[in-house]
Design an enzyme around this catalytic site. Structure first.
Site, PDB file in Angstrom:
ATOM      1  N   ASN A 178      -5.560  -2.648   5.768  1.00 36.03           N
ATOM      2  CA  ASN A 178      -5.419  -3.077   3.903  1.00 36.03           C
ATOM      3  C   ASN A 178      -4.988  -2.686   3.041  1.00 36.03           C
ATOM      4  OD1 ASN A 178      -5.922  -4.532   1.493  1.00 36.03           O
ATOM      5  ND2 ASN A 178      -8.443  -4.559   1.954  1.00 36.03           N
TER       6      ASN A 178
ATOM      7  N   ASP B  13       2.483  -1.536  -8.098  1.00 30.65           N
ATOM      8  CA  ASP B  13       3.567  -1.893  -9.273  1.00 30.65           C
ATOM      9  C   ASP B  13       4.199  -1.104 -10.387  1.00 30.65           C
ATOM     10  OD1 ASP B  13       0.504  -1.602 -10.487  1.00 30.65           O
ATOM     11  OD2 ASP B  13       0.579  -3.930 -11.433  1.00 30.65           O
TER      12      ASP B  13
END
Ligand SMILES: *[C@@H]1O[C@H](CO)[C@@H](O)[C@H](O)[C@H]1NC(C)=O
Length: 355
Positions: free
Chosen positions: A165, A278
């Site tokens: 994850n 990001d």
């Protein structure tokens, strides 16, 4: 100072009715030579002389959009990194055979099947002919991965079971991807089909070297040289585009996921903090190519899928902004400099708006 070339690209995007097919036989931008560059520089001044209010721009009569060939290669801007570029170009060559008239959506999800399902339906009901496939990075390691299916319009939807994850999963170049262009998304974000196709074309026609997407953010230093993470106001400057909804060339995903020493450190940092993948993507792309990002708003901007009541929305509390600020200052050290380039315009459909 913004680079004139990128302003020129943005100007080209402002043209209505650019026919891509017309461009095929025509000379490449690179060979168009100094005349074109002069016109671009002139148009740069033209743009910034009158910057008081958002305006729709059109191309000067002397420069026909059809004079610029299709950019099927990643372009570079002022300040590109001499050492990093060869690896990027190697990655680009690896994917040379992929399609450039279509794109792939890659969505990351964790334990929110209802929201994901809504988002998927909102995307596929638009039946975009440019959408080749949707790949879902399934980060829930406890729940069996759903079966792949096809939308009624024939868009394949594939669930990729993650081995961990991690926020880095979405940034892996999945071998199933058949297109150079990838639209990175979250399980609750989407563009309307016209906006999505517009953003795709903007990405493709502006050098494929940038993140072109729907959420601008700004990193800004204070007097002491400490950087701060800011959500820019309407129409103000930005130097990052969130990967919650952005187009990127698959070569950058390859580079991000590579065994490069710096990128390995960055991925470890992202896993350790469970944040800022990001921001890392914005640093990486701008560090290598020197090209700023583009905020492609489209007519409606980014859409969020309504969530069931009580489900928290991350991303707007104070702690979150402080963590993002920490990432900026850490990445400045890791990259050895801050590569972010400010940009002020945003694009709505075929009109360029400059603030
Ligand atoms: C997924 O969403 C669609 C569209 O809203 C709905 O018709 C369908 O029942 C949903 N499926 C599941 C499994 O929730």
């Amino acid at each position: 100072m913004r680079d004139a070339t990128s302003q020129g690209y943005r100007l080209l995007d402002a043209v209505k009715g650019v026919q891509l097919s017309q461009r095929r036989n025509i000379i490449q931008f690179a060979t168009a030579g100094t005349v074109l560059l002069c016109i671009l520089i002139l148009s740069f001044f033209f743009l910034y002389d009158d910057s008081s209010s958002p305006t729709a721009w059109s191309l000067p009569a002397s420069l026909n959009a059809a004079d610029v060939g299709p950019r099927t290669k990643i372009s570079l801007c002022d300040g590109f990194d001499q050492k990093a570029v060869p690896s990027l170009l190697q990655a680009e060559a690896k994917y040379e055979q992929l399609l450039d008239n279509k794109f792939t959506i890659v969505i990351q999800t964790y334990k929110r099947p209802a929201v994901l399902n809504e988002t998927l339906h909102r995307i596929i009901e638009g039946e975009s002919k440019m959408l080749d496939q949707i790949i879902i990075a399934w980060n829930d390691l406890e729940t069996p991965v759903p079966k792949d299916w096809n939308s009624p319009g024939g868009i394949p939807i594939h669930y990729q079971q993650s081995d961990k994850n991690s926020l880095n999963q979405k940034l892996k170049p999945n071998p199933r991807i058949k297109t150079k262009g990838v639209l990175l998304g979250d399980d609750d974000t989407f563009y309307t089909t016209p906006d999505m196709e517009f953003a795709f074309k903007t990405w493709r026609e502006t050098g494929q070297s940038r993140l072109v997407g729907a959420w601008p953010r700004l990193g800004k230093p204070n007097k002491e040289g400490q950087w701060h993470y800011i959500i820019p106001g309407k129409e103000s400057e930005y130097n990052m585009i969130l990967t919650g909804l952005t187009f990127v060339h698959i070569a950058f995903l390859d580079y991000y996921s590579s065994s490069d020493v710096l990128m390995t450190q960055i991925r470890d940092y992202v896993d350790e903090h469970f944040n800022c993948e990001d921001i890392a993507m914005n640093y990486m792309t701008q560090y290598i190519t020197g090209c700023p990002t583009i905020y492609a708003k489209g007519k409606g901007g980014a859409r969020l899928t309504p969530k069931p009541k009580g489900m928290p929305r991350i991303g707007n509390n104070k702690g979150h902004l402080a963590r993002r600020t920490a990432c900026l200052n850490d990445f400045n050290k890791m990259f050895g400099r801050n590569p972010l380039k400010n940009q002020a315009g945003f694009l709505i459909s075929a009109e360029l708006h400059v603030s």
